[in-house]
Design a protein around this motif. Structure first.
Motif, PDB file in Angstrom:
ATOM      1  N   VAL A 172       0.969  -1.228  -0.030  1.00 21.05           N
ATOM      2  CA  VAL A 172      -0.064  -0.088  -0.043  1.00 21.05           C
ATOM      3  C   VAL A 172       0.929   1.210  -0.140  1.00 21.05           C
ATOM      4  O   VAL A 172       0.489   2.118  -0.884  1.00 21.05           O
ATOM      5  CB  VAL A 172      -0.863   0.124   1.264  1.00 21.05           C
ATOM      6  CG1 VAL A 172      -1.733   1.060   1.060  1.00 21.05           C
ATOM      7  CG2 VAL A 172      -1.712  -1.372   1.239  1.00 21.05           C
ATOM      8  N   CYS A 173       2.006   1.092   0.801  1.00 22.48           N
ATOM      9  CA  CYS A 173       2.560   2.445   1.037  1.00 22.48           C
ATOM     10  C   CYS A 173       3.485   2.441  -0.490  1.00 22.48           C
ATOM     11  O   CYS A 173       3.466   3.762  -0.589  1.00 22.48           O
ATOM     12  CB  CYS A 173       3.926   2.032   1.866  1.00 22.48           C
ATOM     13  SG  CYS A 173       3.214   2.167   3.637  1.00 22.48           S
ATOM     14  N   ILE A 184       1.604  -5.479   2.453  1.00 21.83           N
ATOM     15  CA  ILE A 184       2.718  -5.929   3.164  1.00 21.83           C
ATOM     16  C   ILE A 184       2.223  -5.942   4.488  1.00 21.83           C
ATOM     17  O   ILE A 184       1.994  -5.049   5.152  1.00 21.83           O
ATOM     18  CB  ILE A 184       3.973  -5.091   3.005  1.00 21.83           C
ATOM     19  CG1 ILE A 184       4.483  -5.126   1.611  1.00 21.83           C
ATOM     20  CG2 ILE A 184       5.272  -5.462   3.988  1.00 21.83           C
ATOM     21  CD1 ILE A 184       5.266  -3.923   1.141  1.00 21.83           C
ATOM     22  N   GLU A 217      -6.084   0.127   6.138  1.00 22.25           N
ATOM     23  CA  GLU A 217      -4.973   1.157   6.214  1.00 22.25           C
ATOM     24  C   GLU A 217      -5.266   2.406   5.409  1.00 22.25           C
ATOM     25  O   GLU A 217      -6.134   2.425   4.647  1.00 22.25           O
ATOM     26  CB  GLU A 217      -3.945   0.285   5.613  1.00 22.25           C
ATOM     27  CG  GLU A 217      -2.492   1.038   5.395  1.00 22.25           C
ATOM     28  CD  GLU A 217      -1.381  -0.007   5.311  1.00 22.25           C
ATOM     29  OE1 GLU A 217      -1.851  -1.378   5.193  1.00 22.25           O
ATOM     30  OE2 GLU A 217      -0.330   0.407   4.843  1.00 22.25           O
ATOM     31  N   ASP A 269      -2.363   2.443  10.220  1.00 20.09           N
ATOM     32  CA  ASP A 269      -3.092   1.143  10.244  1.00 20.09           C
ATOM     33  C   ASP A 269      -4.086   1.107  11.265  1.00 20.09           C
ATOM     34  O   ASP A 269      -3.766   1.601  12.471  1.00 20.09           O
ATOM     35  CB  ASP A 269      -2.120  -0.074  10.524  1.00 20.09           C
ATOM     36  CG  ASP A 269      -1.184  -0.267   9.273  1.00 20.09           C
ATOM     37  OD1 ASP A 269      -1.052   0.715   8.526  1.00 20.09           O
ATOM     38  OD2 ASP A 269      -0.612  -1.542   9.317  1.00 20.09           O
TER      39      ASP A 269
HETATM   40  N1  SME Z   1       1.016  -2.396   5.118  1.00 12.06           N
HETATM   41  C1  SME Z   1       2.225  -1.510   4.594  1.00 12.06           C
HETATM   42  C2  SME Z   1       3.520  -1.886   5.185  1.00 12.06           C
HETATM   43  C3  SME Z   1       3.813  -0.642   6.044  1.00 12.06           C
HETATM   44  S1  SME Z   1       3.041  -1.593   7.602  1.00 12.06           S
HETATM   45  O1  SME Z   1       1.630  -1.376   7.348  1.00 12.06           O
HETATM   46  C4  SME Z   1       3.616  -0.343   8.957  1.00 12.06           C
HETATM   47  C5  SME Z   1       1.961  -1.842   2.962  1.00 12.06           C
HETATM   48  O2  SME Z   1       1.480  -2.726   2.474  1.00 12.06           O
HETATM   49  O3  SME Z   1       2.877  -0.945   2.400  1.00 12.06           O
END
Ligand code: SME
Length: 160
Positions: free
Chosen positions: A84-85, A107, A116, A134
């Motif tokens: 997601v980031c 992730i 998120e 989150d």
């Molecule tokens: N979920 C995030 C990764 C970072 S953590 O949530 C702190 C993602 O999918 O990029």
């Protein structure tokens, strides 16, 4: 001492206005980016209910690198475009994810996370970081949260 007396039961637009005022007051005049990201993460955590992680990833080269945050230890490096980031950073657009398990490539840093919100921080049209929130509750974030966190990203833009 900073005591912002966060009122977490306000309607979201008012809640984010008061968070943005507190955030601006905290970082105004302070040039150190780590101090500012740390205080912004702590202020977000204080004002917004029902979070299990709140913090920054910084764009360094072609990846995101973990910055100051509140929550459990998290993945340190995320490739641009991944999760997601990385998606928010690559597209330069806010990602509201009601169900993280339905987001391709999500992730998982904390198994408790169910939803998120990731907001890019832009400076001179370039993404320099993202703010990641989150929640353990599904569907925790909506368009009002996205708009509110974009205000906080603007505060961050000139101070991190
Ligand atoms: N979920 C995030 C990764 C970072 S953590 O949530 C702190 C993602 O999918 O990029």
């Amino acid at each position: 001492m900073y005591d912002f007396a966060a009122q977490t039961d306000l309607p979201k637009p008012e809640l984010y206005s008061s968070l943005a005022r507190a955030a601006d007051a905290l970082v105004r005049g302070e040039p150190d980016p780590v101090a500012n990201m740390a205080n912004l993460a702590a202020t977000i955590w204080q004002f917004l209910p029902d979070l299990n992680w709140a913090g920054f990833y910084r764009v360094i080269g072609d990846e995101l690198v973990l910055g100051p945050f509140i929550g459990k230890p998290a993945c340190i490096r995320i490739p641009m475009g991944a999760g997601v980031c990385g998606t928010a950073a690559a597209l330069g657009s806010t990602q509201v994810v009601p169900d993280v398990h339905a987001f391709p490539g999500h992730i998982a840093c904390d198994a408790d996370s169910r939803s998120e919100l990731v907001v890019p921080v832009l400076r001179d049209g370039r993404v320099i970081a993202v703010i990641d929130l989150d929640s353990p509750s599904p569907g925790r974030f909506d368009a009002e949260d996205a708009a509110g966190m974009q205000l906080i990203a603007q505060v961050a833009s000139l101070t991190i």
